[in-house]
Structures are given as C-alpha cells and as structure tokens.
Write an enzyme that holds these catalytic residues in place. Structure first.
Site, PDB file in Angstrom:
ATOM      1  N   CYS A  99       0.862  -1.191   0.000  1.00 15.12           N
ATOM      2  CA  CYS A  99       0.000   0.000   0.000  1.00 15.12           C
ATOM      3  C   CYS A  99       0.894   1.235   0.000  1.00 15.12           C
ATOM      4  O   CYS A  99       2.105   1.137   0.084  1.00 15.12           O
ATOM      5  CB  CYS A  99      -0.853   0.009   1.263  1.00 15.12           C
ATOM      6  SG  CYS A  99      -1.854  -1.462   1.465  1.00 15.12           S
ATOM      7  N   ARG A 128       1.149   2.003  -6.024  1.00 11.88           N
ATOM      8  CA  ARG A 128       1.368   1.078  -4.899  1.00 11.88           C
ATOM      9  C   ARG A 128       0.074   0.415  -4.458  1.00 11.88           C
ATOM     10  O   ARG A 128       0.065  -0.514  -3.665  1.00 11.88           O
ATOM     11  CB  ARG A 128       1.997   1.815  -3.717  1.00 11.88           C
ATOM     12  CG  ARG A 128       3.407   2.328  -3.947  1.00 11.88           C
ATOM     13  CD  ARG A 128       3.972   2.965  -2.697  1.00 11.88           C
ATOM     14  NE  ARG A 128       4.102   1.981  -1.642  1.00 11.88           N
ATOM     15  CZ  ARG A 128       5.177   1.202  -1.487  1.00 11.88           C
ATOM     16  NH1 ARG A 128       6.179   1.287  -2.345  1.00 11.88           N
ATOM     17  NH2 ARG A 128       5.250   0.326  -0.507  1.00 11.88           N
ATOM     18  N   TRP A 181      -3.833  -1.617  -1.200  1.00 11.92           N
ATOM     19  CA  TRP A 181      -3.760  -2.838  -2.012  1.00 11.92           C
ATOM     20  C   TRP A 181      -4.201  -3.926  -1.051  1.00 11.92           C
ATOM     21  O   TRP A 181      -3.445  -4.303  -0.158  1.00 11.92           O
ATOM     22  CB  TRP A 181      -2.329  -3.064  -2.493  1.00 11.92           C
ATOM     23  CG  TRP A 181      -2.206  -4.258  -3.383  1.00 11.92           C
ATOM     24  CD1 TRP A 181      -1.914  -5.543  -3.021  1.00 11.92           C
ATOM     25  CD2 TRP A 181      -2.413  -4.301  -4.798  1.00 11.92           C
ATOM     26  NE1 TRP A 181      -1.916  -6.350  -4.100  1.00 11.92           N
ATOM     27  CE2 TRP A 181      -2.218  -5.622  -5.217  1.00 11.92           C
ATOM     28  CE3 TRP A 181      -2.749  -3.356  -5.748  1.00 11.92           C
ATOM     29  CZ2 TRP A 181      -2.332  -6.009  -6.534  1.00 11.92           C
ATOM     30  CZ3 TRP A 181      -2.866  -3.736  -7.058  1.00 11.92           C
ATOM     31  CH2 TRP A 181      -2.655  -5.050  -7.449  1.00 11.92           C
ATOM     32  N   ASN A 188       0.761   0.212   6.209  1.00  7.87           N
ATOM     33  CA  ASN A 188       1.174  -0.640   5.093  1.00  7.87           C
ATOM     34  C   ASN A 188       1.933  -1.810   5.704  1.00  7.87           C
ATOM     35  O   ASN A 188       2.858  -1.624   6.475  1.00  7.87           O
ATOM     36  CB  ASN A 188       2.083   0.128   4.125  1.00  7.87           C
ATOM     37  CG  ASN A 188       2.660  -0.807   3.049  1.00  7.87           C
ATOM     38  OD1 ASN A 188       2.029  -1.785   2.686  1.00  7.87           O
ATOM     39  ND2 ASN A 188       3.867  -0.510   2.591  1.00  7.87           N
ATOM     40  N   GLY A 189       1.520  -3.028   5.394  1.00  8.12           N
ATOM     41  CA  GLY A 189       2.184  -4.225   5.920  1.00  8.12           C
ATOM     42  C   GLY A 189       1.137  -5.236   6.333  1.00  8.12           C
ATOM     43  O   GLY A 189      -0.025  -5.143   5.948  1.00  8.12           O
ATOM     44  N   GLU A 237       8.380 -21.904 -18.415  1.00  9.10           N
ATOM     45  CA  GLU A 237       8.285 -20.504 -17.972  1.00  9.10           C
ATOM     46  C   GLU A 237       9.483 -19.709 -18.469  1.00  9.10           C
ATOM     47  O   GLU A 237       9.345 -18.564 -18.906  1.00  9.10           O
ATOM     48  CB  GLU A 237       8.179 -20.453 -16.447  1.00  9.10           C
ATOM     49  CG  GLU A 237       8.185 -19.051 -15.846  1.00  9.10           C
ATOM     50  CD  GLU A 237       7.028 -18.165 -16.321  1.00  9.10           C
ATOM     51  OE1 GLU A 237       6.094 -18.690 -16.957  1.00  9.10           O
ATOM     52  OE2 GLU A 237       7.085 -16.945 -16.089  1.00  9.10           O
ATOM     53  N   LYS A 265       9.292 -16.338 -20.828  1.00  7.20           N
ATOM     54  CA  LYS A 265       9.920 -15.048 -20.480  1.00  7.20           C
ATOM     55  C   LYS A 265      10.789 -14.546 -21.633  1.00  7.20           C
ATOM     56  O   LYS A 265      10.718 -13.394 -22.030  1.00  7.20           O
ATOM     57  CB  LYS A 265      10.776 -15.223 -19.214  1.00  7.20           C
ATOM     58  CG  LYS A 265       9.981 -15.364 -17.939  1.00  7.20           C
ATOM     59  CD  LYS A 265       9.381 -14.073 -17.486  1.00  7.20           C
ATOM     60  CE  LYS A 265       7.922 -13.829 -17.572  1.00  7.20           C
ATOM     61  NZ  LYS A 265       6.893 -14.796 -17.590  1.00  7.20           N
ATOM     62  N   GLU A 280       8.640 -13.634 -24.942  1.00  9.49           N
ATOM     63  CA  GLU A 280       7.642 -12.540 -24.908  1.00  9.49           C
ATOM     64  C   GLU A 280       8.293 -11.178 -24.667  1.00  9.49           C
ATOM     65  O   GLU A 280       7.668 -10.158 -24.940  1.00  9.49           O
ATOM     66  CB  GLU A 280       6.589 -12.819 -23.853  1.00  9.49           C
ATOM     67  CG  GLU A 280       7.062 -12.758 -22.424  1.00  9.49           C
ATOM     68  CD  GLU A 280       5.917 -12.941 -21.427  1.00  9.49           C
ATOM     69  OE1 GLU A 280       4.772 -12.591 -21.742  1.00  9.49           O
ATOM     70  OE2 GLU A 280       6.177 -13.445 -20.328  1.00  9.49           O
ATOM     71  N   HIS A 306      12.746 -37.704 -29.176  1.00 10.98           N
ATOM     72  CA  HIS A 306      11.502 -37.994 -29.925  1.00 10.98           C
ATOM     73  C   HIS A 306      11.224 -36.932 -30.975  1.00 10.98           C
ATOM     74  O   HIS A 306      10.091 -36.803 -31.445  1.00 10.98           O
ATOM     75  CB  HIS A 306      10.337 -38.119 -28.944  1.00 10.98           C
ATOM     76  CG  HIS A 306      10.534 -39.234 -27.969  1.00 10.98           C
ATOM     77  ND1 HIS A 306      10.375 -40.557 -28.291  1.00 10.98           N
ATOM     78  CD2 HIS A 306      10.969 -39.219 -26.691  1.00 10.98           C
ATOM     79  CE1 HIS A 306      10.651 -41.305 -27.256  1.00 10.98           C
ATOM     80  NE2 HIS A 306      11.019 -40.533 -26.260  1.00 10.98           N
ATOM     81  N   LYS A 325      -1.311  -6.617 -20.106  1.00  9.84           N
ATOM     82  CA  LYS A 325      -1.058  -7.159 -18.770  1.00  9.84           C
ATOM     83  C   LYS A 325      -2.136  -8.157 -18.377  1.00  9.84           C
ATOM     84  O   LYS A 325      -1.871  -9.144 -17.745  1.00  9.84           O
ATOM     85  CB  LYS A 325      -1.008  -6.031 -17.730  1.00  9.84           C
ATOM     86  CG  LYS A 325      -0.684  -6.518 -16.316  1.00  9.84           C
ATOM     87  CD  LYS A 325       0.660  -7.214 -16.252  1.00  9.84           C
ATOM     88  CE  LYS A 325       0.959  -7.858 -14.924  1.00  9.84           C
ATOM     89  NZ  LYS A 325       2.171  -8.714 -14.966  1.00  9.84           N
TER      90      LYS A 325
HETATM   91  C1  AGP Z   1       3.309 -13.709 -18.218  1.00 10.12           C
HETATM   92  O1  AGP Z   1       4.632 -13.183 -18.381  1.00 10.12           O
HETATM   93  C2  AGP Z   1       2.393 -13.256 -19.277  1.00 10.12           C
HETATM   94  N1  AGP Z   1       2.331 -11.852 -19.309  1.00 10.12           N
HETATM   95  C3  AGP Z   1       1.050 -13.965 -19.332  1.00 10.12           C
HETATM   96  O2  AGP Z   1       1.311 -15.279 -19.752  1.00 10.12           O
HETATM   97  C4  AGP Z   1       0.210 -14.065 -18.025  1.00 10.12           C
HETATM   98  O3  AGP Z   1       0.850 -14.918 -17.112  1.00 10.12           O
HETATM   99  C5  AGP Z   1      -1.160 -14.664 -18.401  1.00 10.12           C
HETATM  100  O4  AGP Z   1      -1.806 -13.779 -19.284  1.00 10.12           O
HETATM  101  C6  AGP Z   1      -2.063 -14.923 -17.179  1.00 10.12           C
HETATM  102  O5  AGP Z   1      -2.388 -13.724 -16.570  1.00 10.12           O
HETATM  103  P1  AGP Z   1      -3.114 -13.779 -15.131  1.00 10.12           P
HETATM  104  O6  AGP Z   1      -2.155 -14.408 -14.166  1.00 10.12           O
HETATM  105  O7  AGP Z   1      -3.436 -12.357 -14.782  1.00 10.12           O
HETATM  106  O8  AGP Z   1      -4.360 -14.629 -15.284  1.00 10.12           O
END
Ligand code: AGP
Length: 584
Positions: A2, A27, A74, A100-101, A464, A468, A471, A487, A579
């Site tokens: 927060c 925040r 938050w 905050n905490g 993962e 990273k 993307e 395979h 996002k």
């Molecule tokens: C992660 O780096 C990506 N931006 C994307 O895969 C993200 O994890 C995915 O869209 C899921 O989002 P969420 O956790 O908000 O559901």
C-alpha cells in the site's frame, strides 16, 4: 503493498495529501482515503476505487487543517469496500491511523481489546484501538509507542490524534521515509509523494518511531533515541516510482525476496482449511493461463512429490474439454495474477454450474475471480506493472508449495523452507548476478532460437523460462521435457545452438540430455547448484529440491530482461501483449 502519506506544516494538508495519493497510486488502487485534524476534530474521508473517483465524491481538498495522513490500499486482509479503506479510526473517532504491511497477531490483539467496537475486517484497524486503550494512562506519543511495540509482522504506520498537534510514525519491514523542508515534515512509503516540496529525506530504520511536531524526534524500539542523517535525493519522480530501476520489470524481479515473504504471510487456519478441502475433494483441477498455468503445472508436480496427491493441471482455454468430469465434490484452484483473465473466468463459471468448489490464488483482492471464488489466497505481491509476470509467478509457486506441504501434514517444514528463500533470492537478484547475466545476454543477442530443457519440477520451469525470453526479447525460445529430446526436438540442434538446461540435484538423466545436445554442437548453459564439465556457461543457483522452481527461474527472468534492453526494446510493454487478457 500500500502507500501511506503524512504531512505536518503550515499548508493545508489535504491538497498535499491528495497529490501524494495520486503519485503513489501505483502502490495500490483498490481504495484510498485521508484524515486531517481540523480545529480539534478528525475529519476522515475514504472509499473504494481509484483516487480520482473517490475525490469526485468526497472532495478531498475541501478538508481544512494542516496535519493529516492518507493511504492508497492494495487489499491483503478484508474485501475492497469503503469500510475497509484506510484511514481507520478508534471508537472515539479522535485517533486515525494508516498502515502498510501485515499485522500477524491482529486477532489476538483484538481479543484483548474488550469493549472496543471494530468496523472493518482489516488487520490495520486494531492499531487505532490499541492507541486508544493505551491513552487511558498515557499521552498520545507514549501510547503510540506502547501500541506499536505490541505489533508482530510488518508495518509502516502513521497516526494522528485530534488534540495532539503531531504526527506519529513507525516502521518495521515496510518502507517509510521522512521528507524534511524548512517548515514542514512529510511522511511516505515512497518519495514521489513529496518530491515536489523537498528532496531532503530521512530513511527510517526498522523499529524506528518518529514524533513530528514543530521539530522531529526519532526513537528506536531497540536502541532508544537515535539521530538519522538527512540525505538528498537526486532522482526524478518517475524514476523513483521504479526505485531507481530503469524498468518496472527489473524492479519487480528484484522485489522477489520481499514478495515471497509476503506471499507466505497467510492465516494458517485458512491454508489448513483449504488443504483439508483439497484432500477431501473428488477430482482437483488447477487452471490458469501463461505463467499462471506454469505455476499450475509446477503445483501438480509439488502435490505429487510432496503431498502424494494427484491433481489435474489444465490450460484454462482448454478446460471446456474436461468440465464434464466435474461433480459437486470436485475442486478448482484457479491461479491468476489479475483475476480478470477471460479464459480463467469462463472455466470457473463452468465449474460453478456443476457446484464445484472454487479456490483462487490471486494478486488483486478486488477482482472478478476473487468475487467468483469460495475462498481466495492473496499473493500480497503488490501491483505488478510490467506486462511480464515475474514476482507474481514465484509467489504463485510459493503458495502451491505451501499448500502441498500443508496437505502432507508438514506445514512447519514447508514454511521453514520458504522463509529460508529470502537470502537466496536476494543474492540471485544482486547487481553482480545482473551484470554477469548481461554479459551472457550479449552472447545470445543475435540468436534466432534458444532451447530450454528440464525434467520433473524443472520441466514447467523450462516452459516458464522460454515464455519469459520469447515474450520480452522476441527471440524464439522453446522448452522441452528432457526425455522428449530424442523424440524429435533433437533434430533442431546444430552447431552453436544455445540450450539452457535446468539441473536439479543428482539428476543424471538431464545431464545425459545435455550431453546429447552438446555432441551435436550446442552451446550448453547450465542452471544448477554445481558446475558440470558439459556446461559452456554455468549459472549457479542454490541447491533446493522442491523450491528449485522459485530459485532457478530468477536468473532467466533477469536474462530475458537483459536481452530485451540490449535489443533496445521496452521490457515493460512488449509488442502485441497486454497485462491482463480480459478477452478470449
Ligand atoms: C506472463 O509473463 C504473461 N504476461 C502472461 O502469460 C500471463 O501470465 C497470463 O496472461 C495470465 O495472466 P493472469 O495471471 O493475470 O491470469
């Protein structure tokens, strides 16, 4: 995470506090509010929603008085609504606090406060009532110190009292700085809230308590009266929001030693209740998208290895192919940072039609997914402003591990392992490690393809890692389970192909895979607790069986970041991505 802000000086506080609320909105933006002393009374205005929305309703600048505190929330404990917004008042309405905490012992403290009436579900409100109780025998400043010394957990607290012309402040484990100008004192979680008035700051230490009136006194609960130097800040406001980091992505990667600690600050009885429900369920599905799906996949390995329990990790967008299996006794764990991902919400609604129980692991308390769930575990990671999921991914994995250990009846053991991560992550995100990985990124910069291998728990980590890299740097990166190499994927390997190999303790099979690609000319980058001859480049990570997925992804988060920056890209805003994917 927060934002808290305070002011005492000659100006009208509300205007300064409103500007502060807007500058710290990154925040937390679930709710906001402020409290100001006006002629011996506390005027408190607050509400759920963004600062500007609330301001339209309550007209913050209309509040008179020159001593005040304010808060961006938050949510960690308690729903997002007007009552749970800060500031919180005591029974008399003469004391206001912002916090905050996470106060870990707030329930015990509430039980000791006989006769006090609590309005909110938050942990923070208890601080106002503690001060009120102590003021039966002590003046405000001494009552504040007594109250603070009873708190367990993390806090940055500001408090005001109607008849006392001062602001009291305290910090432990949450940031709090004091701004000093010629005739005023400012308090804040972050400098942007007062940088337009002064660049002179006092960085408080843990257990510091501040009394600010005409002058300032700093007292440390462990060391007694202390004096702290007044530094000056050279950053611009925008830079400071990023704590001096160039991008939010790097800031959020480096925050992970703290965010993991916050992720595991859950009420034990909630974790144990969820674990019990999982054990009793007939069919458990873990659903998510992107990085959150990789956390689901990691969770399925952890549930199998630690809890000896079978669960089904399923991409949310593919869940429709499985929903006919659902029964009333089934259970869904939906993982989503934003809590707004359309595919996840659709899957959850389909499960609810079958009366299955929905547990969510979410970063935003005020999200659609939280509202649709029967129970939620909040990641407490604070806003993640880069499009990439970094700190929230590791928080999700930490919560999967916490649940797996709890189901196995090994809660204390799991918590001990998770708490030990702090220093490991701190070292993995150090400047030295970041510089080393920048050098590796320079070597990989012009590659067209990067391959990633892993087995067992390191397989979802490889997925993962590849996500990273691709993307944020737009370099094609692809992950394979080590056992799948022969395979088909092995055909892709040629001289110089970079292959990142995640190695867990004594995993001879993955080393054999590393040999297979090496004999075909690959450049082998080992992510491992020990160096193997087969590696052309070694990224050293601490040895950790079950929690390796948290530790081993971090260097690759940094590598991906360095690749993007070296390519002149904006790591926070990769092309074509958003996002939160709120559409199917
Ligand atoms: C992660 O780096 C990506 N931006 C994307 O895969 C993200 O994890 C995915 O869209 C899921 O989002 P969420 O956790 O908000 O559901």
């Amino acid at each position: 995470m927060c934002g808290i802000i305070g002011y005492i000086g000659p100006e009208r506080a509300s205007g300064i506090l409103l500007k502060g609320l807007k500058s710290l909105e990154y925040r937390g933006y679930d709710s906001a509010g402020m409290a100001v002393i006006d002629s011996g009374r506390i005027i408190c205005k607050k509400g759920a929603g963004k600062v500007e929305e609330i301001n339209k309703k309550v007209d913050f600048p209309s509040i008179e008085g020159n001593i005040g505190i304010a808060h961006n929330r938050w949510a960690t404990h308690g729903k997002v609504n007007d009552v749970n917004a800060h500031p919180h008042l005591d029974c008399s309405g003469n004391i206001a606090v912002v916090h905050n905490g996470i106060i870990e012992n707030f329930e015990e403290l509430k039980k000791e406060l006989k006769g006090h009436s609590f309005k909110s579900e938050t942990d923070s409100e208890v601080i106002a009532h503690l001060i009120e109780e102590e003021m039966k025998d002590l003046p405000f400043d001494k009552a504040f110190i007594k109250a603070i010394s009873k708190l367990k957990g993390s806090y940055a607290v500001l408090a005001i009292e109607a008849k006392s012309n001062k602001v009291m402040a305290a910090r432990k484990g949450s940031p709090l700085v004091v701004g000093v100008s010629s005739d005023a004192f400012f308090f804040s979680s972050d400098i942007p809230s007062f940088i337009d008035w002064t660049k002179k700051v006092i960085y408080l230490h843990d257990y510091d308590v501040v009394e600010a009136g005409k002058e300032i006194k700093i007292y440390n609960l462990k060391d007694g009266f202390v004096s702290r130097p007044i530094d000056s800040v050279e950053w611009k406001a925008e830079q400071i929001k990023k704590d001096g980091f160039e991008h939010y992505m790097l800031k959020e990667i480096v925050e992970q030693s703290d965010t993991i600690r916050r992720a595991i600050q859950q009420k034990r009885e909630l974790v144990e209740r969820i674990a019990k429900q999982l054990k009793e369920a007939r069919g458990v599905f873990l659903i998510g998208c992107g990085s959150s799906y990789h956390a689901c996949l990691t969770g399925s390995y952890l549930f199998s290895k630690v809890a000896k329990m079978h669960v089904n990790p399923v991409l949310a967008s593919e869940f429709k192919n499985y929903k006919h299996f659902l029964k009333k006794e089934s259970m869904i764990i939906a993982i989503s940072q934003s809590g707004e991902t359309a595919d996840v919400l659709e899957a959850v609604r389909a499960a609810k039609e079958k009366q299955s129980k929905i547990i969510s692991i979410v970063n935003r308390a005020a999200s659609s997914l939280t509202r649709e769930s029967h129970e939620s575990l909040l990641m407490n990671a604070g806003p993640e402003l880069s499009v990439l999921s970094t700190k929230t991914y590791t928080s999700q994995v930490a919560l999967m591990a916490m649940l797996a250990y709890t189901i196995a009846g090994r809660y204390d053991e799991g918590m001990a392992k998770l708490k030990k991560l702090y220093m490991d992550i701190y070292n993995l995100t150090s400047r030295n490690m970041r510089d080393r990985l920048r050098a590796l990124a320079k070597r990989l910069l012009n590659e067209e393809h990067i391959y990633v291998l892993g087995r067992s728990l390191q397989y979802p980590t490889a997925l993962e890692a590849a996500l990273k890299i691709k993307e944020v740097s737009y370099i094609h990166a692809e992950a394979f389970a080590g056992g799948e190499l022969k395979h088909g994927p092995l055909a892709l390997i040629k001289k110089g192909s970079p292959v990142i190999v995640f190695v867990s303790k004594d995993d001879k099979d993955i080393i054999a895979n590393a040999n297979e690609v090496k004999t075909r000319g690959a450049y082998v980058i080992g992510v491992s607790h020990k160096n193997y001859d087969i590696f052309d480049y070694w990224i050293k990570t601490p040895e950790s069986e079950e929690l390796g997925p948290i530790l081993q992804i971090i260097p690759i988060q940094i590598l991906a970041y360095q690749l993007a920056v070296l390519k002149g890209l904006d790591p926070d805003r990769p092309r074509n991505l958003a996002k939160s994917v709120t559409v199917k």
